[in-house]
Every structure is written in C-alpha cells, then in structure tokens.
Design a protein around this motif. Structure first.
Motif: not given
Length: 242
Positions: A81, A90, A94-96, A98-101, A139, A234, A239
C-alpha cells in the motif's frame, strides 16, 4: 503477464523508471506480499539495463518500505500500500490487493481526438484532448472500464507504452504537473454499448459509474475520467483511517 518495457534516458533516470514500474506491480498484486520479486539478472534482462540500475531501483523501494532484501534469500515484498492524496485511507485497488486479489491493467487505446460540442471533454479541454481507454481485470476477469480525457498539450511526453505498466497519475506528475485536488461523483448508470461489451455484461445492466475531475495546484482541470464498475463481481469499497 508483464509487458516488456524499454526504459530510455530521455524519460529521466533509468533507475527511477524501473523503480516506478516495480512499485506499480507491487501495488496491483502482480508481485504479491510475502513473495520475492524477480531476480536481479531477470530484471536486467527485462528492462535491458545494468546491474547498478536495478540495484538502485530496489534500494529505493527498500527505503520506502516496500521491499526487504536478505542475502541468499532474494528480495521480498513486505508492503503493498502507498500513501495517497485521494483520501485519508487506502485506494480501492489497494484494498483488493490486500485481500489477495490481483489487478491487471490493459491499455485499449490512447489517441488525440476531436471533442464533440456539448460534451464534458469539450467544455474542459476545447476541440482536442488525449483520450485513454483502459480495462482493469480482477483475477483475470474484466471488472472496471475507464476512459480518461486529458489536456493533450500538456501530455506530449507520455507514450502509449508507458501506460501499460505505470500509474497514469505518476506519468502526469512526471510531466511536472502536481495534482492537488480530486473530485469524484458516483451514480448508477447503463454504460455505452462498447463498455458493456468489454465488461462482458448484458445490455442495459446497471453499473456503478464514477466520474473524476483532477486539478493541478492552479485549480485547472488536468484530467476528467469516467469509470464503470461491475459491482456484481466485487462491491466498491472505501476505507478510511481515522
């Protein structure tokens, strides 16, 4: 899949160009957190630059807290980030991440166009502007379609190849333009047919539309953009850090 980029001295110091490309890949999850980036020889080959150029780029990213180097273990991503002027929190991408996307950008088109009267780009930039179309894949699936309109006279140094891998706002600031303020508007709207086709959604599907105005320090509009999000895939998330 990364697009090979020919960095050239006319765009500024080579190590900074390599650094910015690597940073953009980190922020979009191409190099996930807690994994190693490609080795120095691989990066030297991809960018056709010297070992010292790659090492200086990595050194900058280590100093900024994105990478960690350990002898014999490679260079690992430890943060994905960045500080943002767009909000206290964020960026959505960046949120996505961080969630692993994984977010991948695809340049569809970049050209100077003649604006039609009574349109927003005409009101902002006159008869001509630079229009950039980009598609963001979440993804591997088309998720966001963006059309950016910019003052063509102030964007002469931007090349289409740069848009494949670098942040648009980073490229704008590379033109010695400081973006100081952003205004976003949100609505539910049906996208133009070519956008529906790109996003693989049915005709007439309501989508989240985001309109953005980006201003320089003098208060002039530098960029106007329209983005359509397929929120069935999505939700759009904002955030904030207090």
């Amino acid at each position: 899949m990364n697009v090979t980029v020919n960095v050239t001295r006319k765009k500024g110091p080579l190590y900074l160009q390599v650094k910015n490309i690597l940073k953009d890949r980190i922020l979009h999850g191409i190099y996930p957190i807690d994994t190693n980036i490609p080795s120095e020889p691989q990066l030297e080959s991809e960018f056709n630059v010297s070992k010292i150029t790659v090492r200086n780029a990595i050194k900058e990213l280590v100093q900024e807290g994105f990478l960690e180097t350990k002898s014999g273990k490679g260079t690992k991503v430890i943060r994905n980030t960045s500080a943002s002027k767009l909000s206290k929190g964020k960026r959505f991408t960046e949120v996505l991440v961080e969630e692993g996307h994984k977010i991948q950008k695809q340049l569809l088109q970049a050209e100077v166009i003649c604006n039609q009267e009574d349109t927003e780009p005409y009101q902002l930039f006159g008869e001509h502007c630079l229009r950039i179309e980009r598609l963001y894949h979440l993804d591997g699936v088309p998720y966001i379609h963006y059309t950016h309109y910019l003052d063509a006279r102030r964007m002469e140094g931007i090349e289409p190849s740069d848009l494949h891998v670098q942040s648009l706002y980073g490229l704008i600031e590379g033109q010695d333009i400081s973006l100081e303020r952003f205004r976003d508007g949100f609505a539910v709207a049906v996208a133009p047919f070519h956008v529906e086709d790109r996003l693989h959604v049915k005709k007439g599907t309501p989508l989240l539309k985001r309109s953005r105005y980006s201003y320089d320090e003098a208060g002039d509009v530098i960029e106007y953009s329209e983005g359509y999000y397929n929120t069935e895939m999505q939700h759009y998330v904002v955030n904030y850090d207090i």
